[in-house]
Scaffold this motif. Sequence first.
Motif, short mmCIF file in Angstrom:
data_model
loop_
_atom_site.label_atom_id
_atom_site.label_comp_id
_atom_site.label_asym_id
_atom_site.label_seq_id
_atom_site.Cartn_x
_atom_site.Cartn_y
_atom_site.Cartn_z
N SER A 86 -5.61 155.10 45.27
CA SER A 86 -6.48 156.16 45.78
C SER A 86 -7.63 155.57 46.59
N ILE A 87 -8.22 154.49 46.12
CA ILE A 87 -9.32 153.85 46.85
C ILE A 87 -8.83 153.30 48.18
N ALA A 88 -7.66 152.65 48.16
CA ALA A 88 -7.10 152.10 49.40
C ALA A 88 -6.84 153.19 50.42
N THR A 89 -6.31 154.30 49.95
CA THR A 89 -6.04 155.42 50.85
C THR A 89 -7.33 155.98 51.43
N GLY A 90 -8.34 156.12 50.58
CA GLY A 90 -9.61 156.68 51.04
C GLY A 90 -10.34 155.79 52.02
N LEU A 91 -10.21 154.47 51.86
CA LEU A 91 -10.90 153.53 52.75
C LEU A 91 -10.06 153.14 53.96
N GLY A 92 -8.82 153.55 53.96
CA GLY A 92 -7.95 153.17 55.06
C GLY A 92 -7.50 151.73 55.01
N VAL A 93 -7.56 151.14 53.83
CA VAL A 93 -7.14 149.75 53.63
C VAL A 93 -5.73 149.75 53.06
N SER A 94 -4.91 148.80 53.45
CA SER A 94 -3.53 148.75 52.98
C SER A 94 -3.47 148.39 51.49
N SER A 95 -2.39 148.82 50.85
CA SER A 95 -2.18 148.49 49.45
C SER A 95 -2.04 146.99 49.26
N LEU A 96 -1.52 146.29 50.28
CA LEU A 96 -1.38 144.85 50.18
C LEU A 96 -2.74 144.18 50.01
N ILE A 97 -3.72 144.60 50.81
CA ILE A 97 -5.06 144.00 50.72
C ILE A 97 -5.68 144.29 49.36
N VAL A 98 -5.52 145.51 48.87
CA VAL A 98 -6.06 145.85 47.55
C VAL A 98 -5.39 145.00 46.47
N GLY A 99 -4.07 144.82 46.60
CA GLY A 99 -3.37 144.00 45.62
C GLY A 99 -3.79 142.55 45.66
N LEU A 100 -4.04 142.03 46.87
CA LEU A 100 -4.43 140.63 47.04
C LEU A 100 -5.84 140.34 46.54
N THR A 101 -6.68 141.34 46.50
CA THR A 101 -8.09 141.12 46.17
C THR A 101 -8.47 141.76 44.84
#
Length: 368
Positions: free
Chosen positions: A198-213
């Motif tokens: 949900s955070i990734a979608t709201g910020l426009g960041v890919s799920s890959l970046i969220v997973g990596l960090t």
Amino acid sequence: MDTLDIVMVIGGLVLLIAGGEALVRGASTIATRVGISPLVIGLVVVSAATSAPELAVTVGAVIEGEPDLAVGNVVGSNIVNILVILGLSALISPLLIKRQLVRFDIPVMVGLSVALVVVSLDGQIGVLDGVLLLAGLVIHTVMSIVVGRREVPDPSASPDTMPLNSTPVPLWLAGLLLAAGIGLLVLGAQFLVDGAVSIATGLGVSSLIVGLTVVAIGTSLPELATSIIALRRGERDMAVGNIVGSNIFNIGLVLGLPAIIFGEGIPVPAAAIALDLPLMLATAVALLPIAFTGFIVARWEGALFVLLYVAYTLYLVLASTQHDAADGFTTVMLWFVLPLVAVTLIVVTSYEVGVHRGRATKADDQAP
């Protein structure tokens, strides 16, 4: 993104840490009673327990249709384990590395990292790929236990001495801790995946970046806690073995098993193939010369690892937000920082190898 998403991520991380702690305590209790050495406990038992958050998150991500998050979680966790956790642990206290780790376990970690990069080149980790990765883990686990059982126990040590726990717990309580840990991990993974997506979608960041960090750091917290506790109690073997073993489990079990269970395999994003997977392999390979140089990870080497992770994370943030500084930062890293690090590792390795050869020659000359 709203407050509920942040609460879910934080709550999920708390549950993952609590579940990992319960698993570590239960698993280390059982392993100690069986008579397994601290190094093997770190390599196998504790590593499997502390990798449980990654497994729970990866399975949950695949079920939710977020394969990028699943891959990013594993790749990011392996990078965090070496650059951050091993780096911070070395900053606290220089890490002595046993010859078994150098001769067998670290090469296995590097070999599995190479295998993961190779099977991912076609953009998917298929069923046969998963079988290959899982088989590598099984072989390593069996050999580690066999070698560990051959070690002669210290006659002065009490059979009830716990490597991580201050006091031993009954076997029934150890089993209860294992069960509770699994439940907490499953629930925490569900919260974390839902909130992170949900955070990734709201910020426009890919799920890959969220997973990596965010997710990678969160699911690696049990490894960090375990390594620090082990260092405080003098179990340096377990501190290093936990990191190496966790990386092996992350590749063999956390990615291998879901690829087998879900028949369609796990898609691997092109961005991960281009940057993150090679970087994961590079961090594993970088540990080889450090391990061979005097069988110790010095404080300055730990600081170098942490700084490299900071630079990597900064690049991910700049690239994901398409910041103007991204191009300049990339140029500096590619043409100055990384070559300087490589030269430093080569020079230090060559120096240490020369020192060891000189000592060996001197010892041979003095031998009767």
